[in-house]
Design a protein around this motif. Structure first.
Motif, PDB file in Angstrom:
ATOM      1  N   ARG A  55     -18.209 -19.828  43.123  1.00 56.75           N
ATOM      2  CA  ARG A  55     -18.010 -18.739  42.166  1.00 56.75           C
ATOM      3  C   ARG A  55     -17.941 -19.263  40.735  1.00 56.75           C
ATOM      4  N   ARG A  56     -17.382 -20.431  40.548  1.00 52.46           N
ATOM      5  CA  ARG A  56     -17.232 -20.999  39.210  1.00 52.46           C
ATOM      6  C   ARG A  56     -18.530 -21.638  38.711  1.00 52.46           C
ATOM      7  N   ASP A  57     -19.171 -22.458  39.560  1.00 50.61           N
ATOM      8  CA  ASP A  57     -20.301 -23.282  39.123  1.00 50.61           C
ATOM      9  C   ASP A  57     -21.670 -22.782  39.572  1.00 50.61           C
ATOM     10  N   GLY A  58     -21.727 -21.978  40.622  1.00 43.43           N
ATOM     11  CA  GLY A  58     -23.007 -21.532  41.152  1.00 43.43           C
ATOM     12  C   GLY A  58     -23.587 -22.528  42.124  1.00 43.43           C
ATOM     13  N   PRO A  59     -24.801 -22.377  42.498  1.00 42.31           N
ATOM     14  CA  PRO A  59     -25.786 -21.414  42.004  1.00 42.31           C
ATOM     15  C   PRO A  59     -25.392 -19.975  42.365  1.00 42.31           C
ATOM     16  N   HIS A  60     -25.718 -19.075  41.451  1.00 45.74           N
ATOM     17  CA  HIS A  60     -25.338 -17.680  41.595  1.00 45.74           C
ATOM     18  C   HIS A  60     -26.532 -16.832  42.025  1.00 45.74           C
ATOM     19  N   PRO A  61     -26.290 -15.809  42.863  1.00 42.77           N
ATOM     20  CA  PRO A  61     -27.364 -14.865  43.218  1.00 42.77           C
ATOM     21  C   PRO A  61     -27.725 -14.009  42.011  1.00 42.77           C
ATOM     22  N   ARG A  62     -28.892 -13.385  42.062  1.00 44.53           N
ATOM     23  CA  ARG A  62     -29.390 -12.609  40.923  1.00 44.53           C
ATOM     24  C   ARG A  62     -28.429 -11.538  40.402  1.00 44.53           C
ATOM     25  N   PRO A  63     -27.746 -10.775  41.277  1.00 42.44           N
ATOM     26  CA  PRO A  63     -26.821  -9.773  40.720  1.00 42.44           C
ATOM     27  C   PRO A  63     -25.722 -10.397  39.859  1.00 42.44           C
ATOM     28  N   VAL A  64     -25.241 -11.555  40.259  1.00 39.98           N
ATOM     29  CA  VAL A  64     -24.193 -12.228  39.493  1.00 39.98           C
ATOM     30  C   VAL A  64     -24.768 -12.768  38.181  1.00 39.98           C
ATOM     31  N   VAL A  65     -25.966 -13.345  38.248  1.00 35.93           N
ATOM     32  CA  VAL A  65     -26.630 -13.858  37.040  1.00 35.93           C
ATOM     33  C   VAL A  65     -26.840 -12.709  36.051  1.00 35.93           C
ATOM     34  N   ALA A  66     -27.347 -11.595  36.555  1.00 40.35           N
ATOM     35  CA  ALA A  66     -27.594 -10.435  35.688  1.00 40.35           C
ATOM     36  C   ALA A  66     -26.293  -9.962  35.044  1.00 40.35           C
ATOM     37  N   ASN A  67     -25.232  -9.898  35.819  1.00 44.16           N
ATOM     38  CA  ASN A  67     -23.942  -9.460  35.299  1.00 44.16           C
ATOM     39  C   ASN A  67     -23.413 -10.422  34.235  1.00 44.16           C
ATOM     40  N   LYS A  68     -23.516 -11.714  34.490  1.00 38.45           N
ATOM     41  CA  LYS A  68     -23.022 -12.707  33.527  1.00 38.45           C
ATOM     42  C   LYS A  68     -23.820 -12.670  32.220  1.00 38.45           C
ATOM     43  N   LEU A  69     -25.094 -12.314  32.301  1.00 34.67           N
ATOM     44  CA  LEU A  69     -25.922 -12.232  31.098  1.00 34.67           C
ATOM     45  C   LEU A  69     -25.890 -10.852  30.451  1.00 34.67           C
ATOM     46  N   GLY A  70     -25.338  -9.858  31.147  1.00 35.34           N
ATOM     47  CA  GLY A  70     -25.260  -8.511  30.600  1.00 35.34           C
ATOM     48  C   GLY A  70     -26.583  -7.776  30.634  1.00 35.34           C
ATOM     49  N   VAL A  71     -27.412  -8.087  31.642  1.00 31.74           N
ATOM     50  CA  VAL A  71     -28.711  -7.433  31.794  1.00 31.74           C
ATOM     51  C   VAL A  71     -28.850  -6.917  33.221  1.00 31.74           C
ATOM     52  N   SER A  72     -29.942  -6.215  33.488  1.00 32.79           N
ATOM     53  CA  SER A  72     -30.202  -5.736  34.837  1.00 32.79           C
ATOM     54  C   SER A  72     -30.973  -6.785  35.641  1.00 32.79           C
ATOM     55  N   ILE A  73     -31.013  -6.607  36.938  1.00 41.87           N
ATOM     56  CA  ILE A  73     -31.802  -7.502  37.788  1.00 41.87           C
ATOM     57  C   ILE A  73     -33.280  -7.371  37.423  1.00 41.87           C
ATOM     58  N   SER A  74     -33.710  -6.165  37.108  1.00 45.74           N
ATOM     59  CA  SER A  74     -35.093  -5.958  36.674  1.00 45.74           C
ATOM     60  C   SER A  74     -35.377  -6.709  35.378  1.00 45.74           C
ATOM     61  N   GLY A  75     -34.389  -6.734  34.489  1.00 44.18           N
ATOM     62  CA  GLY A  75     -34.530  -7.469  33.236  1.00 44.18           C
ATOM     63  C   GLY A  75     -34.709  -8.957  33.477  1.00 44.18           C
ATOM     64  N   LEU A  76     -34.004  -9.483  34.466  1.00 47.40           N
ATOM     65  CA  LEU A  76     -34.194 -10.891  34.831  1.00 47.40           C
ATOM     66  C   LEU A  76     -35.621 -11.129  35.292  1.00 47.40           C
ATOM     67  N   ALA A  77     -36.111 -10.223  36.123  1.00 45.72           N
ATOM     68  CA  ALA A  77     -37.475 -10.362  36.652  1.00 45.72           C
ATOM     69  C   ALA A  77     -38.500 -10.282  35.522  1.00 45.72           C
ATOM     70  N   ARG A  78     -38.291  -9.354  34.590  1.00 50.90           N
ATOM     71  CA  ARG A  78     -39.223  -9.242  33.465  1.00 50.90           C
ATOM     72  C   ARG A  78     -39.236 -10.522  32.636  1.00 50.90           C
ATOM     73  N   ALA A  79     -38.103 -11.213  32.587  1.00 49.21           N
ATOM     74  CA  ALA A  79     -38.008 -12.469  31.835  1.00 49.21           C
ATOM     75  C   ALA A  79     -38.502 -13.662  32.650  1.00 49.21           C
ATOM     76  N   GLY A  80     -38.872 -13.409  33.909  1.00 50.44           N
ATOM     77  CA  GLY A  80     -39.382 -14.490  34.749  1.00 50.44           C
ATOM     78  C   GLY A  80     -38.295 -15.300  35.431  1.00 50.44           C
ATOM     79  N   LEU A  81     -37.063 -14.804  35.404  1.00 46.08           N
ATOM     80  CA  LEU A  81     -35.960 -15.501  36.064  1.00 46.08           C
ATOM     81  C   LEU A  81     -35.759 -14.924  37.461  1.00 46.08           C
ATOM     82  N   THR A  82     -36.345 -15.553  38.447  1.00 48.21           N
ATOM     83  CA  THR A  82     -36.245 -15.053  39.811  1.00 48.21           C
ATOM     84  C   THR A  82     -35.451 -15.982  40.717  1.00 48.21           C
ATOM     85  N   GLU A  83     -35.141 -17.167  40.227  1.00 52.85           N
ATOM     86  CA  GLU A  83     -34.398 -18.152  41.016  1.00 52.85           C
ATOM     87  C   GLU A  83     -32.905 -18.061  40.703  1.00 52.85           C
TER      88      GLU A  83
END
Length: 131
Positions: A55-83
Motif C-alpha cells: 500500500r505504501r510503495d506499490g506497485p499500485h493497480p490502475r484505480p489506485v494510481v488514478a486516485n493518487k494522481l487525481g485523474v480517471s482510469i480513462s485519463g491514465l489510458a489516454r496518457a498511455g499509462l497502462t502498467e
C-alpha cells in the motif's frame, strides 16, 4: 440435524481488488489460496507487513494510481499509462507535472462538478414529487 455453513470465500483477485493492491505483487500463499470474508476483515483491520509495504510503495493497480494522481482510469489510458506504477513513479509524475496531467485533472474536476449538479437536481425533483 444442523446444517454446517461454510464460510463465504472469494478469489485472491477479488480480495486484492478490495484491499487496493496488485495481485501479482502479493505473496504466493495469498495468490494461491482462497480468502474468506473473515480473512479479508482481518487483513483490513490488522494488515501484515507485506500489505502495508504494498500500500505504501506499490506497485499500485490502475484505480489506485488514478486516485493518487487525481485523474480517471480513462485519463491514465489516454496518457498511455497502462502498467502498474510504484509510489516513487507516481511522485515523479506529480513533480514533472506534464501537460496531460493538468488536462486530465481539469477533466476530472468537471466530471465531479457535473455529478454534484445532477445529484442536486435529482434531490430537488424527488423533494418536489413528495410535496
Amino acid at each position: 440435524m444442523t446444517s454446517q455453513h461454510s464460510p463465504q470465500t472469494m478469489k485472491p483477485a477479488t480480495a486484492a481488488k478490495k484491499l487496493g493492491v496488485l495481485l501479482e505483487a502479493t505473496p504466493a500463499e495469498f495468490r494461491e489460496g482462497v480468502v474468506s470474508r473473515a480473512d479479508l476483515a482481518a487483513l483490513q483491520t490488522d494488515p501484515p507487513s507485506w500489505l502495508n509495504d504494498l500500500r505504501r510503495d506499490g506497485p499500485h493497480p490502475r484505480p489506485v494510481v488514478a486516485n493518487k494522481l487525481g485523474v480517471s482510469i480513462s485519463g491514465l489510458a489516454r496518457a498511455g499509462l497502462t502498467e502498474p506504477l510504484t509510489t516513487e513513479q507516481i511522485e515523479e509524475i506529480k513533480t514533472e507535472s506534464p501537460e496531460w496531467l493538468a488536462k486530465e485533472r481539469a477533466t476530472q474536476a468537471e466530471v465531479r462538478k457535473e455529478t454534484v449538479r445532477i445529484k442536486a437536481k435529482q434531490a430537488e425533483k424527488t423533494a418536489d414529487q413528495q410535496d
